[in-house]
Design a protein around this motif. Structure first.
Motif, PDB file in Angstrom:
ATOM      1  N   THR A   1       0.857  -1.168   0.000  1.00 49.09           N
ATOM      2  CA  THR A   1       0.000   0.000   0.000  1.00 49.09           C
ATOM      3  C   THR A   1       0.898   1.225   0.000  1.00 49.09           C
ATOM      4  O   THR A   1       2.081   1.137  -0.269  1.00 49.09           O
ATOM      5  N   ASP A   2       0.305   2.340   0.319  1.00 54.07           N
ATOM      6  CA  ASP A   2       1.104   3.557   0.310  1.00 54.07           C
ATOM      7  C   ASP A   2       1.867   3.708   1.612  1.00 54.07           C
ATOM      8  O   ASP A   2       2.340   4.781   1.931  1.00 54.07           O
ATOM      9  N   ARG A   3       1.988   2.628   2.375  1.00 51.40           N
ATOM     10  CA  ARG A   3       2.583   2.786   3.683  1.00 51.40           C
ATOM     11  C   ARG A   3       4.107   2.674   3.652  1.00 51.40           C
ATOM     12  O   ARG A   3       4.693   1.874   4.345  1.00 51.40           O
ATOM     13  N   GLN A   4       4.720   3.496   2.810  1.00 48.28           N
ATOM     14  CA  GLN A   4       6.184   3.474   2.804  1.00 48.28           C
ATOM     15  C   GLN A   4       6.691   4.104   4.096  1.00 48.28           C
ATOM     16  O   GLN A   4       6.250   5.177   4.488  1.00 48.28           O
ATOM     17  N   ILE A   5       7.619   3.429   4.738  1.00 43.53           N
ATOM     18  CA  ILE A   5       8.107   3.939   6.017  1.00 43.53           C
ATOM     19  C   ILE A   5       9.613   4.122   6.013  1.00 43.53           C
ATOM     20  O   ILE A   5      10.161   4.680   6.955  1.00 43.53           O
ATOM     21  N   GLY A   6      10.283   3.638   4.979  1.00 44.21           N
ATOM     22  CA  GLY A   6      11.729   3.776   5.030  1.00 44.21           C
ATOM     23  C   GLY A   6      12.384   3.455   3.708  1.00 44.21           C
ATOM     24  O   GLY A   6      11.708   3.277   2.687  1.00 44.21           O
ATOM     25  N   ARG A   7      13.701   3.406   3.745  1.00 41.82           N
ATOM     26  CA  ARG A   7      14.492   3.058   2.569  1.00 41.82           C
ATOM     27  C   ARG A   7      15.624   2.158   3.017  1.00 41.82           C
ATOM     28  O   ARG A   7      16.245   2.402   4.042  1.00 41.82           O
ATOM     29  N   VAL A   8      15.903   1.174   2.195  1.00 39.51           N
ATOM     30  CA  VAL A   8      17.023   0.286   2.499  1.00 39.51           C
ATOM     31  C   VAL A   8      18.319   1.077   2.371  1.00 39.51           C
ATOM     32  O   VAL A   8      18.456   1.920   1.479  1.00 39.51           O
ATOM     33  N   ILE A   9      19.245   0.828   3.268  1.00 44.31           N
ATOM     34  CA  ILE A   9      20.576   1.398   3.112  1.00 44.31           C
ATOM     35  C   ILE A   9      21.588   0.263   3.177  1.00 44.31           C
ATOM     36  O   ILE A   9      21.353  -0.749   3.822  1.00 44.31           O
ATOM     37  N   ALA A  10      22.686   0.449   2.510  1.00 41.75           N
ATOM     38  CA  ALA A  10      23.752  -0.531   2.600  1.00 41.75           C
ATOM     39  C   ALA A  10      25.042   0.246   2.723  1.00 41.75           C
ATOM     40  O   ALA A  10      25.329   1.115   1.907  1.00 41.75           O
ATOM     41  N   THR A  11      25.788  -0.017   3.753  1.00 41.85           N
ATOM     42  CA  THR A  11      27.092   0.627   3.899  1.00 41.85           C
ATOM     43  C   THR A  11      28.132  -0.471   4.028  1.00 41.85           C
ATOM     44  O   THR A  11      27.802  -1.636   4.179  1.00 41.85           O
ATOM     45  N   LYS A  12      29.377  -0.061   4.001  1.00 40.75           N
ATOM     46  CA  LYS A  12      30.441  -1.055   4.118  1.00 40.75           C
ATOM     47  C   LYS A  12      30.359  -1.740   5.479  1.00 40.75           C
ATOM     48  O   LYS A  12      30.542  -2.936   5.598  1.00 40.75           O
ATOM     49  N   ASP A  13      30.037  -0.944   6.502  1.00 38.91           N
ATOM     50  CA  ASP A  13      29.960  -1.504   7.851  1.00 38.91           C
ATOM     51  C   ASP A  13      28.744  -2.388   8.041  1.00 38.91           C
ATOM     52  O   ASP A  13      28.781  -3.365   8.758  1.00 38.91           O
ATOM     53  N   LYS A  14      27.667  -1.974   7.417  1.00 45.40           N
ATOM     54  CA  LYS A  14      26.436  -2.730   7.565  1.00 45.40           C
ATOM     55  C   LYS A  14      25.901  -3.103   6.188  1.00 45.40           C
ATOM     56  O   LYS A  14      24.944  -2.514   5.698  1.00 45.40           O
ATOM     57  N   PRO A  15      26.541  -4.068   5.551  1.00 42.39           N
ATOM     58  CA  PRO A  15      26.095  -4.439   4.214  1.00 42.39           C
ATOM     59  C   PRO A  15      24.823  -5.300   4.294  1.00 42.39           C
ATOM     60  O   PRO A  15      24.572  -5.924   5.312  1.00 42.39           O
ATOM     61  N   ASN A  16      24.061  -5.284   3.250  1.00 44.15           N
ATOM     62  CA  ASN A  16      22.886  -6.153   3.189  1.00 44.15           C
ATOM     63  C   ASN A  16      23.303  -7.521   2.676  1.00 44.15           C
ATOM     64  O   ASN A  16      24.196  -7.634   1.847  1.00 44.15           O
ATOM     65  N   THR A  17      22.645  -8.549   3.176  1.00 42.41           N
ATOM     66  CA  THR A  17      22.913  -9.899   2.695  1.00 42.41           C
ATOM     67  C   THR A  17      21.586 -10.496   2.249  1.00 42.41           C
ATOM     68  O   THR A  17      20.568  -9.803   2.215  1.00 42.41           O
ATOM     69  N   ALA A  18      21.624 -11.778   1.924  1.00 37.75           N
ATOM     70  CA  ALA A  18      20.368 -12.443   1.558  1.00 37.75           C
ATOM     71  C   ALA A  18      19.521 -12.696   2.798  1.00 37.75           C
ATOM     72  O   ALA A  18      18.352 -13.026   2.705  1.00 37.75           O
TER      73      ALA A  18
END
Ligand SMILES: Nc1ncnc2c1ncn2[C@@H]1O[C@H](COP(=O)(O)OP(=O)(O)O)[C@@H](O)[C@H]1O
Ligand SMILES: [Mg+2]
Lengths: 662, 339
Positions: free
Chosen positions: A23-40
């Motif tokens: 729905t229109d309930r966007q609450i944030g955005r994914v971030i990826a940094t070197k310190d906190k990388p995203n994984t699977a």
């Protein structure tokens, strides 16, 4: 000019406008940094500082044009551009009351553990994308409930989804077998709402499970489970509770069919339970077992050191060749149906040996015979109230279990060894009847509270622990399921909790959370568990790849202490009163004085009880007359030449008349 | 991302001109000091307008709440990206923007910043190549005055042009703000000098804070008094001379004690419009600036002079500017496409 990010964001929103579950309930955005990388398996996102809809346990969707990653928030951080507290100290001149002119920007970041990614292949790190609150459909997808919700789903609680509540289902194939089974609930007494949670889930199972099912509850503490058929006190439930019931499709009512069982007190006339208020005691069936019932479980009731191979051989001989048969000892015919008979049989055997100067009887040594006699004859004294010396047997309705019925067995006031016997025998019988398909229902849930007491992680290996282990390892194939609860999961036998497919955690103790079993949880999740309010639970279930927090309503069931207040237990009745009261169940018009006189004339209390029980089983036209004639002239160990006047078989269940020899 | 460079890359990638020499990984320098600040130390004169006629210290009183709610800063970045037939081509980016401090004390963007990216080179030498390309190219030579044909001279000239563009953007942004807020009680604090070109506004609410002391306006005796200012003291009011823009009023203010530090530690020079109101408000404005010391702008190395909202502005602009990595990537692809 430098506006690609904006362009791609708007592409994404048009994409999602076309889909239903975002729905229109966007609450944030994914971030990826070197310190906190995203994984699977995990990803990070930031939200506005004022967003109150996100917290530990929130279900979110990171949605890029090509993938959707469903996750549950497991950790949160907030920070500003302040690098050292010293900078703040210097800036404010060392005065904490001073107000800075500008608020430092504060960013909220969350870590989410991935529950599911679409498409599932190839498994890739979560992309940088907008993050939305999951709605009903999203929750179903995130928890993989879409595959079973409408077929084998059992609603167990509600996930707080922004302002909405989304039902959370667990899969009966994984709760009640055959894929997986069992439920274990952990948490601090009085705050974790363990008992209430089990009650509510049972109510939901009765409402939503498609096959027939019954419940056997062992009441191990006070009055916990003794009022399951009464609604809660008024004002106990509020509008929220009722609404949650209706959202989960569970009627806001107590259990409709509950049958209570309790052994007698040592006086063998008053029931050993707190449900003895005159208004309720009629619904309690005595639990009373005789020789037949107990001899199968001599290992449980005899001290293990006592049963050496020789004693074992003799017991086996008695089982095979003596019980329920008419045999001849020393030229005398004897039929052994109860403990009294067995005592007589031992007397005959030992007299035979003494008179004929034998040191062995049918290869059994005199000392062994004496020892086994001593131990067995002790049983009806030691377990007085549960084991009856005579032929009176009153038991659970084996073979006639009814669908959607709760059988409560009150063992709260029994000593541990007697509890052992009750648990072990009932579970064995359940198992046996389910194996042969002769219980009356296809599924049974056994409910045991205080599991750490009955199946401790360390301590002696008891039959009870073995029995519980056996259910938890093999029960799911038979339809025998264990619902258990305890304060400290770490203190329970590992394989028993380990085999529990579904686990629920209420408010937890910090020390318990520090034990190795909880290492997989983030510290925020632990923190949340340690402060969880009543009525909120964390659920682990095979379909959910991460623990999920849900709310559930107070069940509309009278709490034990309220039940006791409203229906105070009766005082113990003297023998004559108890006999009169019991017999008047058959005919309310019988004379109290007449019964009192008969009791006064008979000196042997056991004989009175035996006669009363026989009368109750027989349900004769004239209860007083039947009672009088059931009393034998002389009780106790009968002389060898006197034939037993009554030979009762299987508590009349085979249709034979217990009074046949009269 | 730089659209300009990508466009350039795709338009000339396949031109069979062997004279393009792409430079990858050269420095992408940030001009940290505000515009209108001379690059080399110099002396100038000043006219003291303090009623006492002296530069001597004046206590400004106890700071309480700042009256500023808008803050302006500009930035520039430039980088040599290629030589074409031996002529250096510089990529430059400049921006200026305003941040607003709300009643909740949080900082917000006030509209979009003004930005410009362009290639800087001597047009007369490369006219044909960029002709027709829809790309912003800035001629580093002023009309009718050709530079000597030396790559280093061209680079210096490019640097100056990028700075000019930044100054222009700052002036535009300031003018827009003035047009919007003239007559209101809002005040704008800018990083560096104010230009003073506010003819249509008799008393604009604008103040500049200069952090560098490249230009010294007073003879040594007066200069000593300035260096000896203590926290909470300002110098007398004066008009800096030798600027090629309209006069402003100015004064020195000590924000942090300089014991054990450089003499200029914590010392700023404030500029405000040349009008009577400035004379009346000089102490109050000084107190506002003192109030802005918290929160501290650490870890900025110039925290003794850098006010937090200005730093916020700077961070904001930087977060939007193309990064070295992005430029590297584009140039690498460009180079690969040609090779
Ligand atoms: N869903 C609920 N919401 C709020 N309170 C509840 C809920 N369920 C139970 N309670 C209250 O919490 C208390 C403890 O519940 P109980 O089930 O006996 O906990 P436990 O078995 O863990 O000791 C009871 O007073 C009960 O009324
Ligand atoms: Mg409980």
């Amino acid at each position: 000019m430098i506006n690609e990010p904006h362009t791609s964001a708007s592409n994404e929103s048009t994409f999602f406008a076309k889909t239903t579950e975002i729905t229109d309930r966007q609450i944030g955005r994914v971030i990826a940094t070197k310190d906190k990388p995203n994984t699977a398996y995990e990803f990070y996102f930031w939200t506005s500082c004022d967003d109150a809809s996100v917290g530990i346990g929130t279900l979110v969707v990171a949605a890029s044009p090509k993938t959707r990653a469903y996750g549950v928030v497991v950790e949160g951080f907030s920070f500003t551009d302040l690098e050292s507290p010293l900078h703040e100290y210097i800036g404010l001149n060392g005065d904490p009351r001073m107000e800075a002119q500008t608020s430092r920007p504060e960013v909220r970041c969350y870590k989410a553990a991935v529950l599911r990614v679409e498409p599932e292949e190839p498994l890739q790190p979560v992309p940088v994308a907008p993050v939305y609150l999951a709605d009903d459909v999203g929750v179903a997808k995130a928890l993989r409930m879409d595959s079973f919700q409408y077929t084998t789903g059992i609603p167990v609680g509600l996930y707080q989804n922004g302002d909405e509540l989304s039902p959370v289902y667990i899969d009966s194939e994984f709760l009640l077998g055959p894929e997986a089974a069992h439920l274990n609930v952990t948490g601090v007494s009085g705050l974790a709402t363990k008992t209430s949670a089990i009650e509510f889930i049972l109510l939901s199972i009765f409402e939503h499970f498609k096959e027939d099912i019954a419940v056997v509850c062992f009441n191990v503490k006070g009055s916990d489970l003794l009022f399951l058929d009464y609604p809660a006190e008024e004002n106990m439930l509020d509008e929220r509770d009722r609404k949650m019931h209706s959202l989960l499709g569970v009627p806001c009512e107590p259990f409709r069919n509950v049958k209570y069982f309790a052994p007698f007190k040592p006086d063998r006339v008053n029931l050993n339970t707190l449900r003895t208020n005159p208004e309720l005691v009629q619904s309690v069936t005595p639990l009373s077992w005789g020789l037949n019932e107990v001899l199968e479980f001599t290992e449980v009731v005899l001290n293990r050191d006592d049963i050496d191979a020789k004693a074992d051989a003799l017991i086996e001989f008695i089982r095979q060749r003596v019980i329920n048969q008419t045999t001849e000892v020393n030229g005398q015919q004897i039929t052994v149906r109860n403990f009294q008979d067995l005592n007589r049989w031992f007397d005959l055997v030992m007299r035979d040996m003494e008179e004929n100067n034998k040191s062995e009887w049918k290869t059994h040594h005199y000392a062994t015979i004496r020892k086994v006699h001593n131990r067995l004859s002790n049983l009806s004294t030691r377990y007085k109230g549960l084991i009856s010396p005579d032929e009176f047997v009153s038991d659970l309705p084996w073979g006639r279990f009814e669908d959607r019925t709760v059988y409560v067995v009150d063992v709260a006031n029994l000593e541990p060894q007697a509890q052992d016997l009750v648990f072990t025998r009932i579970v064995s019988e359940l198992r046996h009847h389910l194996e042969t398909g002769k219980l009356g229902v296809k599924h049974v849930i056994v409910v045991v509270d205080e599991l750490n007491k009955y199946a401790p992680a360390d301590g002696p290996d008891t039959y009870l622990r073995q029995t519980l282990l056996d259910i938890s390892e093999r029960g799911r194939y038979l339809g025998l399921v264990l619902f258990s609860a305890q304060q400290f999961r770490s203190q329970v036998h590992k394989r028993i909790v380990g085999n529990s497919g579904t686990c629920i955690y209420g408010r937890m103790d910090m020390d318990e959370l520090a034990t190795p079993g909880y290492q997989v949880l983030t510290s925020a999740t632990k923190e949340k568990l340690a402060t969880l309010p009543k009525g909120q639970l964390m659920i682990r279930h095979p379909h959910f790849t991460q623990p999920i927090f849900v709310k559930f309503p107070r069940p509309n069931i009278m709490r034990g202490p309220d039940g006791i207040r409203r229906y105070p237990p009766a005082e113990d009745l003297p023998l004559d009163e108890a006999v009169w009261l019991n017999l008047s169940r058959l005919d309310p018009s019988i004379s109290r004085n007449e019964v009192r006189d008969i009791v006064a004339e008979t000196s042997d209390q056991d004989e009175i009880i035996r006669a009363m029980n026989l009368t109750l089983q027989r349900v004769p036209q004239d209860p007083v007359a039947a009672f009088r004639s059931a009393i034998r002239k002389k009780a106790g160990v009968l002389s060898p030449e006197e034939k037993p006047s009554i030979a009762i078989k299987d508590a009349g269940s085979d249709g034979s008349d217990p009074f046949e020899t009269i | 991302m730089s659209k300009l460079l990508r466009k350039l890359a795709s338009s000339i990638a396949h031109q069979a001109d062997p004279q393009i020499h792409v430079v990858i990984g050269s420095e992408f320098s940030d001009e940290e000091s505000p515009s209108l600040v001379p690059a080399v130390p110099q002396t100038a004169s000043a006219e003291i307008v303090e009623p006492s006629g002296k530069i001597d210290p004046v206590p400004v009183g106890t700071p309480n709440t700042s009256g500023f709610s808008y803050f302006m800063d500009g930035m520039e970045r430039r980088r040599l990206v290629m030589y074409i037939s031996g002529i250096p081509v510089v990529y430059g980016y400049a921006a200026a923007g305003i941040r607003w401090r709300g009643a909740d004390k949080r900082m917000y963007a006030h509209g979009d910043p003004s930005e410009r990216e362009a290639l800087f080179c001597p047009r007369r030498l490369l006219e044909q190549l960029f002709f027709d390309l829809d790309i912003d190219v800035v001629d580093i030579e002023d009309a009718g005055s050709a530079l000597e044909d030396h790559p280093m001279i061209f680079l210096e000239a490019a640097k100056k042009k990028v700075s000019d563009i930044r100054s222009k953007l700052e002036a535009e942004v300031t003018s827009r703000w003035l047009a919007e807020f003239d007559g209101s009680n809002e005040w704008l604090l800018v990083d560096g000098s104010i230009s003073g070109n506010y003819d249509q506004y008799p008393a604009p609410n604008i103040v500049g804070v200069v952090k560098s002391h490249q230009t010294q306006y007073f003879p040594i005796e007066d200069q000593r008094k300035i260096q000896a200012l203590r926290v909470g003291e300002r110098s007398g009011l004066f008009i800096p001379k030798g600027r090629n823009r309209p006069d402003v009023y100015s004064w020195y203010l000590r924000l942090w004690p300089n014991e054990g530090q450089d003499l200029h530690f914590g010392l700023v020079r404030v500029e405000a419009p040349k009008c009577d109101r400035t004379v009346r408000m000089v102490d109050e404005i000084s107190r506002w600036l003192l109030a802005e010391r918290a929160p501290l702008s650490m870890p900025d190395s110039r925290w003794d002079r850098m006010l937090y909202p200005i730093r916020d502005c700077e961070q904001f602009l930087r977060s939007r500017a193309p990064s070295k990595t992005v430029l590297d990537a584009i140039l690498m692809r460009f180079a690969a496409g040609r090779g």
